[in-house]
Design a protein around this motif. Structure first.
Motif, mmCIF file in Angstrom:
data_model
loop_
_atom_site.group_PDB
_atom_site.id
_atom_site.type_symbol
_atom_site.label_atom_id
_atom_site.label_comp_id
_atom_site.label_asym_id
_atom_site.label_seq_id
_atom_site.Cartn_x
_atom_site.Cartn_y
_atom_site.Cartn_z
ATOM 1 N N THR A 58 44.879 30.105 51.543
ATOM 2 C CA THR A 58 43.721 30.801 52.122
ATOM 3 C C THR A 58 42.474 29.959 51.841
ATOM 4 O O THR A 58 41.716 30.253 50.902
ATOM 5 N N PRO A 59 42.255 28.902 52.618
ATOM 6 C CA PRO A 59 41.170 27.952 52.306
ATOM 7 C C PRO A 59 39.787 28.567 52.317
ATOM 8 O O PRO A 59 38.950 28.184 51.505
ATOM 9 N N LEU A 60 39.528 29.513 53.214
ATOM 10 C CA LEU A 60 38.201 30.122 53.250
ATOM 11 C C LEU A 60 37.913 30.906 51.971
ATOM 12 O O LEU A 60 36.807 30.847 51.431
ATOM 13 N N ALA A 61 38.910 31.613 51.492
ATOM 14 C CA ALA A 61 38.736 32.358 50.239
ATOM 15 C C ALA A 61 38.548 31.409 49.066
ATOM 16 O O ALA A 61 37.717 31.660 48.175
ATOM 17 N N ALA A 62 39.305 30.303 49.054
ATOM 18 C CA ALA A 62 39.178 29.339 47.964
ATOM 19 C C ALA A 62 37.798 28.700 47.955
ATOM 20 O O ALA A 62 37.170 28.543 46.904
ATOM 21 N N VAL A 63 37.310 28.319 49.139
ATOM 22 C CA VAL A 63 35.972 27.722 49.226
ATOM 23 C C VAL A 63 34.909 28.735 48.803
ATOM 24 O O VAL A 63 33.961 28.403 48.068
ATOM 25 N N GLY A 64 35.057 29.974 49.258
ATOM 26 C CA GLY A 64 34.088 31.005 48.897
ATOM 27 C C GLY A 64 34.051 31.268 47.401
ATOM 28 O O GLY A 64 32.979 31.393 46.802
ATOM 29 N N LEU A 65 35.230 31.340 46.761
ATOM 30 C CA LEU A 65 35.280 31.565 45.323
ATOM 31 C C LEU A 65 34.736 30.360 44.553
ATOM 32 O O LEU A 65 34.074 30.524 43.516
ATOM 33 N N SER A 66 34.990 29.164 45.048
ATOM 34 C CA SER A 66 34.444 27.967 44.400
ATOM 35 C C SER A 66 32.918 27.971 44.452
ATOM 36 O O SER A 66 32.247 27.668 43.451
ATOM 37 N N LEU A 67 32.376 28.307 45.610
ATOM 38 C CA LEU A 67 30.919 28.383 45.734
ATOM 39 C C LEU A 67 30.349 29.468 44.831
ATOM 40 O O LEU A 67 29.269 29.302 44.238
ATOM 41 N N LEU A 68 31.073 30.580 44.701
ATOM 42 C CA LEU A 68 30.615 31.652 43.821
ATOM 43 C C LEU A 68 30.577 31.196 42.368
ATOM 44 O O LEU A 68 29.599 31.462 41.637
#
Length: 207
Positions: free
Chosen positions: A102-112
Protein backbone atom coordinates in the motif's frame (compact mmCIF):
# COMPACT_ATOMS: atom_id res chain seq x y z
CA UNK A 1 12.32 -8.69 -5.63
CA UNK A 2 8.86 -7.35 -6.42
CA UNK A 3 8.15 -4.06 -8.14
CA UNK A 4 6.47 -2.71 -5.01
CA UNK A 5 9.64 -3.22 -2.98
CA UNK A 6 11.69 -1.46 -5.67
CA UNK A 7 9.29 1.47 -5.49
CA UNK A 8 9.32 1.52 -1.69
CA UNK A 9 13.13 1.53 -1.47
CA UNK A 10 13.73 5.10 -2.76
CA UNK A 11 10.86 6.37 -0.60
CA UNK A 12 12.50 4.84 2.45
CA UNK A 13 15.96 6.18 1.54
CA UNK A 14 14.63 9.70 1.06
CA UNK A 15 12.73 9.50 4.35
CA UNK A 16 15.72 8.34 6.40
CA UNK A 17 17.98 10.90 4.71
CA UNK A 18 15.59 13.68 5.73
CA UNK A 19 15.34 12.35 9.30
CA UNK A 20 19.00 11.50 9.90
CA UNK A 21 20.67 14.42 8.12
CA UNK A 22 18.24 17.27 7.44
CA UNK A 23 16.56 17.09 10.86
CA UNK A 24 18.88 15.32 13.33
CA UNK A 25 22.43 16.06 12.14
CA UNK A 26 21.75 19.68 11.21
CA UNK A 27 20.39 20.31 14.72
CA UNK A 28 22.57 18.09 16.92
CA UNK A 29 25.79 17.47 14.91
CA UNK A 30 26.48 13.85 15.87
CA UNK A 31 27.73 12.01 12.80
CA UNK A 32 28.06 8.68 14.61
CA UNK A 33 24.37 8.54 15.50
CA UNK A 34 23.38 9.76 12.04
CA UNK A 35 25.19 6.73 10.63
CA UNK A 36 23.54 4.46 13.23
CA UNK A 37 20.06 5.71 12.28
CA UNK A 38 20.68 5.13 8.57
CA UNK A 39 22.18 1.66 9.11
CA UNK A 40 19.33 0.64 11.42
CA UNK A 41 16.71 1.90 8.99
CA UNK A 42 18.15 0.18 5.93
CA UNK A 43 18.64 -3.07 7.85
CA UNK A 44 15.07 -3.06 9.13
CA UNK A 45 13.79 -2.24 5.64
CA UNK A 46 15.73 -5.19 4.17
CA UNK A 47 14.30 -7.61 6.74
CA UNK A 48 10.79 -6.19 6.30
CA UNK A 49 11.05 -6.49 2.52
CA UNK A 50 12.13 -10.12 2.88
CA UNK A 51 9.17 -10.86 5.13
CA UNK A 52 6.89 -9.09 2.64
CA UNK A 53 8.14 -11.26 -0.24
CA UNK A 54 7.82 -14.43 1.85
CA UNK A 55 4.35 -13.39 3.07
CA UNK A 56 5.32 -13.68 6.72
CA UNK A 57 2.51 -13.25 9.21
CA UNK A 58 1.98 -9.80 10.71
CA UNK A 59 2.51 -11.20 14.22
CA UNK A 60 6.10 -12.06 13.33
CA UNK A 61 6.64 -8.53 12.04
CA UNK A 62 5.50 -7.09 15.34
CA UNK A 63 7.74 -9.59 17.10
CA UNK A 64 10.68 -8.23 15.11
CA UNK A 65 9.74 -4.70 16.13
CA UNK A 66 9.64 -5.78 19.80
CA UNK A 67 13.07 -7.41 19.57
CA UNK A 68 14.68 -4.45 17.86
CA UNK A 69 13.06 -1.96 20.23
CA UNK A 70 14.98 -3.36 23.22
CA UNK A 71 18.37 -2.95 21.52
CA UNK A 72 20.42 -0.17 23.12
CA UNK A 73 23.79 1.18 22.06
CA UNK A 74 25.92 0.01 25.00
CA UNK A 75 29.14 1.65 23.79
CA UNK A 76 27.93 5.20 24.33
CA UNK A 77 25.38 7.10 26.38
CA UNK A 78 22.44 8.40 24.35
CA UNK A 79 19.79 10.85 25.45
CA UNK A 80 16.03 10.36 25.40
CA UNK A 81 15.84 12.66 22.36
CA UNK A 82 18.21 10.38 20.47
CA UNK A 83 16.20 7.34 21.56
CA UNK A 84 13.20 8.96 19.85
CA UNK A 85 15.17 9.31 16.61
CA UNK A 86 16.26 5.71 17.02
CA UNK A 87 12.67 4.46 17.20
CA UNK A 88 11.48 6.62 14.30
CA UNK A 89 14.34 5.28 12.14
CA UNK A 90 13.19 1.78 13.02
CA UNK A 91 9.54 2.65 12.35
CA UNK A 92 10.33 4.14 8.94
CA UNK A 93 12.04 0.91 7.87
CA UNK A 94 9.08 -1.19 8.98
CA UNK A 95 6.47 1.13 7.47
CA UNK A 96 8.12 1.23 4.06
CA UNK A 97 9.14 -2.42 4.03
CA UNK A 98 5.94 -4.06 5.27
CA UNK A 99 3.70 -1.39 3.75
CA UNK A 100 5.07 -1.80 0.22
CA UNK A 101 1.73 -3.28 -0.87
CA UNK A 102 0.00 0.00 0.00
CA UNK A 103 2.45 2.69 -1.20
CA UNK A 104 0.16 5.65 -0.55
CA UNK A 105 -0.32 4.62 3.06
CA UNK A 106 3.42 4.03 3.49
CA UNK A 107 4.28 7.44 2.05
CA UNK A 108 1.62 9.11 4.19
CA UNK A 109 2.86 7.44 7.38
CA UNK A 110 6.47 8.32 6.53
CA UNK A 111 5.53 11.96 6.07
CA UNK A 112 3.63 11.86 9.36
CA UNK A 113 6.66 10.50 11.22
CA UNK A 114 9.00 13.07 9.66
CA UNK A 115 6.64 15.96 10.35
CA UNK A 116 6.23 14.82 13.95
CA UNK A 117 9.98 14.75 14.56
CA UNK A 118 10.53 18.06 12.77
CA UNK A 119 7.95 19.85 14.91
CA UNK A 120 8.55 18.04 18.22
CA UNK A 121 12.31 18.61 18.12
CA UNK A 122 12.20 22.16 16.74
CA UNK A 123 14.54 24.52 18.62
CA UNK A 124 11.81 27.15 18.97
CA UNK A 125 9.55 24.75 20.85
CA UNK A 126 11.79 24.71 23.94
CA UNK A 127 13.98 27.75 23.33
CA UNK A 128 16.42 28.42 26.15
CA UNK A 129 15.42 25.31 28.12
CA UNK A 130 18.32 23.37 29.64
CA UNK A 131 18.80 20.32 31.84
CA UNK A 132 21.84 19.65 33.97
CA UNK A 133 22.99 17.26 36.68
CA UNK A 134 25.33 19.19 38.96
CA UNK A 135 27.57 18.30 41.90
CA UNK A 136 27.67 21.31 44.21
CA UNK A 137 30.56 21.94 46.58
CA UNK A 138 28.23 22.94 49.39
CA UNK A 139 25.12 21.64 51.14
CA UNK A 140 22.13 24.00 51.28
CA UNK A 141 19.69 23.73 54.16
CA UNK A 142 16.63 25.17 52.40
CA UNK A 143 15.16 25.19 48.93
CA UNK A 144 15.38 28.98 48.54
CA UNK A 145 19.14 29.01 49.13
CA UNK A 146 19.61 26.11 46.71
CA UNK A 147 17.61 27.83 43.95
CA UNK A 148 19.44 31.12 44.45
CA UNK A 149 22.82 29.38 44.23
CA UNK A 150 21.81 27.47 41.08
CA UNK A 151 20.47 30.60 39.39
CA UNK A 152 23.74 32.39 40.11
CA UNK A 153 25.87 29.52 38.81
CA UNK A 154 23.77 28.82 35.70
CA UNK A 155 22.71 32.38 34.87
CA UNK A 156 19.14 31.22 34.41
CA UNK A 157 15.74 30.93 36.04
CA UNK A 158 15.36 27.59 37.81
CA UNK A 159 12.09 25.87 36.91
CA UNK A 160 12.52 22.58 38.76
CA UNK A 161 15.22 21.13 40.99
CA UNK A 162 15.52 17.67 42.53
CA UNK A 163 18.16 16.65 45.06
CA UNK A 164 19.56 13.23 44.12
CA UNK A 165 22.27 12.82 46.75
CA UNK A 166 23.66 14.65 49.79
CA UNK A 167 27.11 13.85 51.18
CA UNK A 168 27.62 15.53 54.57
CA UNK A 169 31.14 14.13 54.91
CA UNK A 170 32.45 15.72 51.71
CA UNK A 171 30.01 18.63 51.93
CA UNK A 172 28.61 18.01 48.42
CA UNK A 173 25.17 17.51 46.94
CA UNK A 174 24.08 16.20 43.55
CA UNK A 175 21.05 17.90 42.00
CA UNK A 176 19.01 17.53 38.84
CA UNK A 177 17.93 20.97 37.60
CA UNK A 178 15.73 22.23 34.76
CA UNK A 179 16.15 25.90 33.97
CA UNK A 180 15.70 28.54 31.31
CA UNK A 181 18.75 30.51 30.22
CA UNK A 182 18.68 34.25 30.67
CA UNK A 183 19.70 36.54 27.84
CA UNK A 184 23.29 37.76 28.30
CA UNK A 185 23.61 41.37 29.31
CA UNK A 186 24.81 43.61 26.51
CA UNK A 187 27.89 45.66 27.23
CA UNK A 188 26.98 49.24 27.97
CA UNK A 189 28.42 51.84 25.55
CA UNK A 190 31.05 54.14 27.05
CA UNK A 191 29.80 57.43 28.46
CA UNK A 192 31.23 60.24 26.37
CA UNK A 193 30.90 62.77 29.19
CA UNK A 194 33.02 60.66 31.54
CA UNK A 195 35.37 59.30 28.93
CA UNK A 196 39.02 60.05 29.49
CA UNK A 197 41.11 60.83 26.46
CA UNK A 198 44.66 59.60 26.68
CA UNK A 199 46.98 61.72 24.56
CA UNK A 200 49.22 59.98 22.11
CA UNK A 201 52.91 59.99 23.04
CA UNK A 202 54.99 62.69 21.33
CA UNK A 203 57.53 61.52 18.88
CA UNK A 204 61.10 62.36 19.80
CA UNK A 205 62.46 65.31 17.83
CA UNK A 206 65.20 64.54 15.35
CA UNK A 207 68.51 65.98 16.33
Amino acid sequence: MSVMILLALPVNLVAIAVLAYAIYFVRHRRADLMFAFVALNVGVFAISALMFNQQVELAMAFGLFAVLSIIRLRSDEISQREVAYYFVSLALGLVNGIGASTPLAAVGLSLLLLATMYVADHPRLARGMEWRTLVLDTVHGCDQELRADLQRRLNGRVLRVMVNEVDYVRETMTVDVRYRRLAPLAAAPPDRANAVTVPAPFAAADR
